[in-house]
Enzyme design. Structure first.
Site, mmCIF file in Angstrom:
data_model
loop_
_atom_site.group_PDB
_atom_site.id
_atom_site.type_symbol
_atom_site.label_atom_id
_atom_site.label_comp_id
_atom_site.label_asym_id
_atom_site.label_seq_id
_atom_site.Cartn_x
_atom_site.Cartn_y
_atom_site.Cartn_z
ATOM 1 N N GLY A 111 -3.805 0.281 7.088
ATOM 2 C CA GLY A 111 -5.085 0.886 7.446
ATOM 3 C C GLY A 111 -6.262 -0.022 7.217
ATOM 4 O O GLY A 111 -6.146 -1.137 6.714
ATOM 5 N N ILE A 112 -7.444 0.439 7.620
ATOM 6 C CA ILE A 112 -8.673 -0.330 7.423
ATOM 7 C C ILE A 112 -8.952 -0.508 5.936
ATOM 8 O O ILE A 112 -9.527 -1.506 5.518
ATOM 9 C CB ILE A 112 -9.839 0.369 8.139
ATOM 10 C CG1 ILE A 112 -9.860 -0.104 9.585
ATOM 11 C CG2 ILE A 112 -11.153 0.097 7.472
ATOM 12 C CD1 ILE A 112 -11.072 0.272 10.359
ATOM 13 N N ASN A 113 -8.511 0.463 5.104
ATOM 14 C CA ASN A 113 -8.678 0.299 3.664
ATOM 15 C C ASN A 113 -7.965 -0.944 3.149
ATOM 16 O O ASN A 113 -8.315 -1.485 2.112
ATOM 17 C CB ASN A 113 -8.107 1.527 2.930
ATOM 18 C CG ASN A 113 -9.129 2.642 2.858
ATOM 19 O OD1 ASN A 113 -10.232 2.500 3.364
ATOM 20 N ND2 ASN A 113 -8.754 3.745 2.255
ATOM 21 N N ASP B 77 0.868 -1.171 0.000
ATOM 22 C CA ASP B 77 0.000 0.000 0.000
ATOM 23 C C ASP B 77 0.911 1.228 0.000
ATOM 24 O O ASP B 77 2.073 1.143 0.394
ATOM 25 C CB ASP B 77 -0.892 -0.019 1.243
ATOM 26 C CG ASP B 77 -1.701 1.257 1.375
ATOM 27 O OD1 ASP B 77 -2.383 1.617 0.399
ATOM 28 O OD2 ASP B 77 -1.630 1.891 2.441
ATOM 29 N N ALA C 39 -7.604 -3.788 4.942
ATOM 30 C CA ALA C 39 -7.983 -4.984 5.692
ATOM 31 C C ALA C 39 -8.448 -6.108 4.770
ATOM 32 O O ALA C 39 -8.071 -7.269 4.952
ATOM 33 C CB ALA C 39 -9.057 -4.646 6.718
ATOM 34 N N GLY D 36 0.318 -3.491 4.411
ATOM 35 C CA GLY D 36 -0.531 -2.314 4.560
ATOM 36 C C GLY D 36 -0.636 -1.885 6.003
ATOM 37 O O GLY D 36 -0.085 -2.524 6.907
#
Length: 949
Positions: free
Chosen positions: A809-811, A598, A813, A807
């Site tokens: 973040g929640i983006n 990411d 996940a 990665g």
């Protein structure tokens, strides 16, 4: 790659589900009030506590299903708050310190603006990022970790056959879906079927049932108490038990070798020709019988009895083989002594020396096991036993030393220079530097000041700090790490499945080979090789060789080959800030051929800074009102205060730096969509913050919107601000690339690993970062949403790629969960850490190289152990059966076979321990310059406004 990209383009338009917002402000306010009220009531009068107990019982019925109201909001409030009240009263009535902060923690995740990496969420508070900062899976609620499994401490396992039997016994129960057994840590983890969880208090009842069943089958078992307050006690108790067993083993070893020495003295005097009256007594048959009986009934008693019991219960183990060998030698020798005309030799000394060598091997093996767990013990030792509790806010006169396990949420503790931090918490006053190396593996000290997060076990180097406790004891991040690593060590690597199949049948196979050896040498050996009898009988030789076959076989080496290497590997990783959740993950990680990064927060630092607020050149043409920069920041910050997304934090910081008036979004109006943006009602205006598409979706119009896209240059991303149906402004950000990113990418490329970058940012911003770190622009996928990241990972996997996704973040996940190995940066969102089997606790990209090298070295060690274990048995058993007797006249006595068996197990343990040295000698990042960590002094970026600390 082209096929992957073309296939990916067909699914890029996938719609992303809208996620719900966090809890409303009133609910958070009630939660905080409860926290302050009950944590301040630790010293209530016992009479009041007793009067609370009936209230606790009455509150037991107020669950969501029984709390009814015509008002849906009231029902939701009751369902959320009443369990918390009940938990607090239960804690008070039992004087338990197990309060947890329910007001901290990020919300449900906030989208990446114009392609930001996402993360955060609604419902966070000023301490909302504490979960991500203090470790993976650090819980903010009142739930108990590991709620879907049962952990059993299993005793009596001595070899791979034992662990295979325990697994078979557990999985034969109808309530058990699967089980995993670790011979080295002496634990079993059970995953129950869904139906078993419907029973009230199912963990305790099922755990006791399974433990009792194992105990009845010969494996002394107890269910593990999963309550976090008791976790450290359990771990300490297990360590003390191992030390106690080692001492007992040492005593038995001393006695057995004393008896063995007497036997050897007799042989030595005979060899030297010493002739004395007492020598005749030592050489007498009665004396040898006495030595043998003392050995079998003394130091060898447990070993022999356990072997016989296991055989009678249908699960023979290594003790069975040794016991049968010792008893066979004693029985044959006794028969030869009682009936001299048989012409058989007596070898009463064989059981004595056999038991001595076996116990020596066991003792060394136990020492190696304790050494293998030293990394975990070291993690436990970083927590201090005492804390300085601050009373009445008077730092000079009102501090008292209390046990760390008595600390509660909300307590203030004073940490002096040289002290270890006693609990996870937030600095309330003071400034100092903290050494977090024991926790994150980060060698550089980190500056801490008011508002900074501190982790239990880290060392205060200079100044004095006052810290508010958020989590203590087993609830700390260190406790979570130890618990997760122990669970990971019980997860089997796929290669272990083959070993389990072999080990489960190994003992029966050895007994069959022993019987075949006896039959051959008794019936045919005298005819094939009469000189091998050495004036003895075929029966005597056959019995001796068959006993040697029983003893030389080593199922223990097979059983220890994989779990010992996994134990050392995962423990070694934990001590260096690498959380690797299982042997299966280590095996997959060692095979990775594609790494996908990411951008925001992974290749970049994840700390964007507002550099400019741009107002449209002709605002009156597009807007009903003219908005100033201060007003734009004030409205945007009101929306972003509900998130923990890095972009949102940057906007809030910028608003504070400009001394903007604090505004709040109206309750229940906040909505977000990961990868797009957020919207809320602020001061009767609908304020939209996010991507251009997101703002347009909420009604913003005007041709100047497209022109504003030109402001996104290089690595500077933008966020669009819409107010009602108009565009108010565009905010520009800058996020610096990590110093070690380029060297990590270069290292991966040099290893032949394909490197990709996924980003929600526009193409030019993503390409700029790719150019800096050295990723080919053809392998940069820009403008993607979370669901599209997952789809791209799936396309790579369809092309037979083994993918690791990195990665924060929640983006990320969904992509992390769908990849073969998900790697979460330790400073990222909690959801990313929860779905990722690998967590880089130090939040440094160089740790990715460490994790990959550790996985390769661990699997290399596993393969070496298995080659040794299988090779030893394949070569040793035929030699013990007398295959060299016709060729060289060489044969193994049972005592020699016992010595070899001990060496085989010790070889596996030693090779596993050598993993520590192999890992350090092969690390790939020796020349990688360490990246300055957040909180250390470093030059600030040039921004339009100076950010407040």
């Amino acid at each position: 790659m082209e096929s992957t990209l073309s296939a990916f383009s067909t699914v890029k338009a996938t719609a992303m589900a809208r996620s719900s917002g966090g809890p409303s402000l009133p609910l958070l306010t009630i939660s905080k009030a409860l926290n302050r009220h009950f944590t301040g009531a630790r010293h209530l009068h016992p009479l009041l506590l007793a009067r609370c107990s009936p209230s606790v019982r009455r509150l037991g019925g107020f669950h969501g299903s029984r709390f009814t109201s015509s008002n849906s909001a009231l029902r939701s409030l009751g369902a959320a708050v009443l369990p918390v009240i009940r938990h607090r009263l239960e804690c008070l009535s039992s004087s338990s310190p197990s309060f947890r902060s329910i007001s901290s923690g990020g919300g449900s995740g906030f989208g990446g603006y114009n392609g930001g990496s996402g993360g955060g969420g609604g419902g966070g508070s000023e301490s909302g990022d504490s979960k991500s900062k203090l470790g993976a899976n650090a819980s903010d609620g009142v739930s108990v970790p590991s709620s879907d499994i049962i952990i059993l401490d299993v005793g009596g396992m001595t070899c791979g056959g034992c662990s295979a039997s325990v697994k078979k016994i557990l999985e034969s129960q109808p309530q058990v879906a699967s089980a995993s057994v670790n011979l080295t840590t002496e634990t079993a983890i059970v995953w129950p079927v869904p139906e078993a969880k419907s029973v009230p208090d199912w963990q305790k009842s099922l755990g006791e049932t399974l433990a009792n069943h194992l105990t009845n089958c010969g494996f002394q078992s107890t269910p593990r108490d999963l309550v976090t307050e008791n976790f450290f006690k359990v771990f300490e108790t297990k360590t003390k038990d191992k030390q106690a067993r080692l001492k007992e083993s040492g005593r038995e070893l001393a006695v057995s070798w004393a008896l063995c020495a007497v036997c050897l003295v007799g042989h030595l005097t005979h060899f030297l020709g010493v002739n004395a009256p007492w020598i005749h007594a030592i050489h007498s048959t009665g004396f040898h019988v006495s030595l043998c009986l003392i050995t079998l009934l003394g130091p060898g008693r447990k070993l022999v009895l356990d072997g016989i019991k296991s055989l009678l219960k249908g699960s023979p183990n290594m003790n069975t083989l040794v016991g049968l060998g010792a008893l066979s030698s004693f029985s044959v020798s006794s028969l030869a002594a009682m009936i001299p005309k048989l012409g058989w030799k007596t070898f009463f000394e064989e059981p004595v020396m056999l038991i001595a060598f076996v116990l020596l091997g066991r003792n060394l093996e136990q020492r190696a096991k304790i050494k293998a767990t030293s990394d975990m013990t070291g993690l436990l030792s970083v927590l201090p036993s005492k804390a300085r509790l601050l009373l009445d806010g008077d730092l000079q006169n009102s501090t008292v030393e209390v046990p760390c396990n008595s600390l509660s949420v909300g307590d203030l503790v004073v940490i002096l220079p040289g002290d270890r931090v006693p609990a996870d918490g937030v600095v309330k006053s003071g400034r100092s530097t903290i050494d977090e190396s024991s926790f994150t593996g980060e060698p550089l000290p980190v500056t801490k000041e008011s508002g900074s997060q501190v982790a239990a076990g880290s060392i205060n180097l200079n100044g004095t700090l006052t810290v508010e406790v958020h989590r203590s004891g087993g609830e700390t991040a260190v406790g979570d790490i130890i618990r997760l690593v122990e669970e990971a060590q019980s997860r089997e690597a796929p290669v272990q499945q083959l070993v389990d199949k072999v080990a489960g049948r190994f003992t029966y196979g050895v007994m069959a080979l022993s019987a075949a050896t006896f039959t051959f040498w008794n019936l045919f050996g005298a005819h094939v090789l009469p000189s091998a009898l050495h004036n003895g009988s075929p029966m005597s030789l056959a019995l001796q060789l068959s006993c040697s076959v029983l003893v030389v076989a080593c199922p223990c080496a097979l059983g220890l080959a994989t779990p010992t290497a996994m134990l050392v590997g995962t423990s070694l990783g934990a001590r260096r800030g690498l959380l690797l959740r299982g042997g299966d993950i280590l095996e997959k990680f060692s095979l990775v051929d594609t790494v996908v990064f990411d951008k925001t927060g992974t290749l970049t630092k994840g700390h964007p800074v507002v550099t400019e607020v741009i107002i449209p050149e002709n605002p009156r043409h597009n807007l009903n009102d003219t908005w100033s920069e201060v007003e734009v920041l004030m409205l945007a910050a009101a929306v972003e205060s509900n998130t923990t997304h890095p972009v949102g934090k940057a906007i809030v910081k910028a608003a504070r730096a400009r001394n903007c008036q604090t505004m709040k979004a109206e309750d229940g109006t906040f909505t977000e969509e990961p990868g797009s943006g957020a919207v809320a009602i602020v001061n009767n205006k609908r304020v939209t913050v996010g991507t251009l598409e997101w703002v347009k979706r909420h009604g913003a119009t005007g041709n100047s919107l497209l022109a504003l896209e030109e402001h996104e240059i290089n690595n500077q991303s933008v966020v669009y601000i819409g107010v009602d149906n108009t565009l108010a402004a565009v905010i520009r950000f800058e996020d610096k690339v990590r110093e070690d990113a380029a060297q990590v990418v270069e290292n991966l490329t040099r290893q032949g690993i394909d490197v990709y970058m996924l980003s929600g940012d526009k193409r030019n911003a993503a390409n700029y970062v790719a150019s800096v770190v050295g990723i080919n622009h053809e392998r940069v996928i820009a403008g993607v949403k979370p669901a599209e990241k997952k789809n791209f990972i799936n396309e790579l996997q369809k092309n037979k790629k083994i993918v690791a996704m990195v990665g924060d973040g929640i983006n990320d996940a969904a992509a992390l969960a769908s990849s073969n190995v998900g790697v979460a940066m330790g400073g990222g969102a909690g959801a990313a850490s929860e779905v990722s089997p690998v967590v880089l606790m130090g939040n440094r990209l160089t740790q990715l190289l460490d994790a990959m090298e550790l996985s390769r070295q661990t699997m290399k060690t596993v393969k070496q152990n298995l080659w040794w274990a299988f090779g030893y048995n394949i070569v040793g058993i035929p030699i013990a059966a007398g295959v060299l007797l016709p060729l060289t006249g060489t044969m193994l006595t049972p005592s020699m076979a016992g010595a070899l068996m001990g060496v085989s197990s010790l070889g596996v343990m030693t090779n596993s321990l050598l993993l520590r040295y192999r890992f350090f000698s092969n690390r790939n990042d020796k020349n990688v310059k360490p990246e300055p960590k957040e909180g250390t002094k470093q030059p600030h970026e040039n921004t339009r406004w100076k950010q407040s600390s």
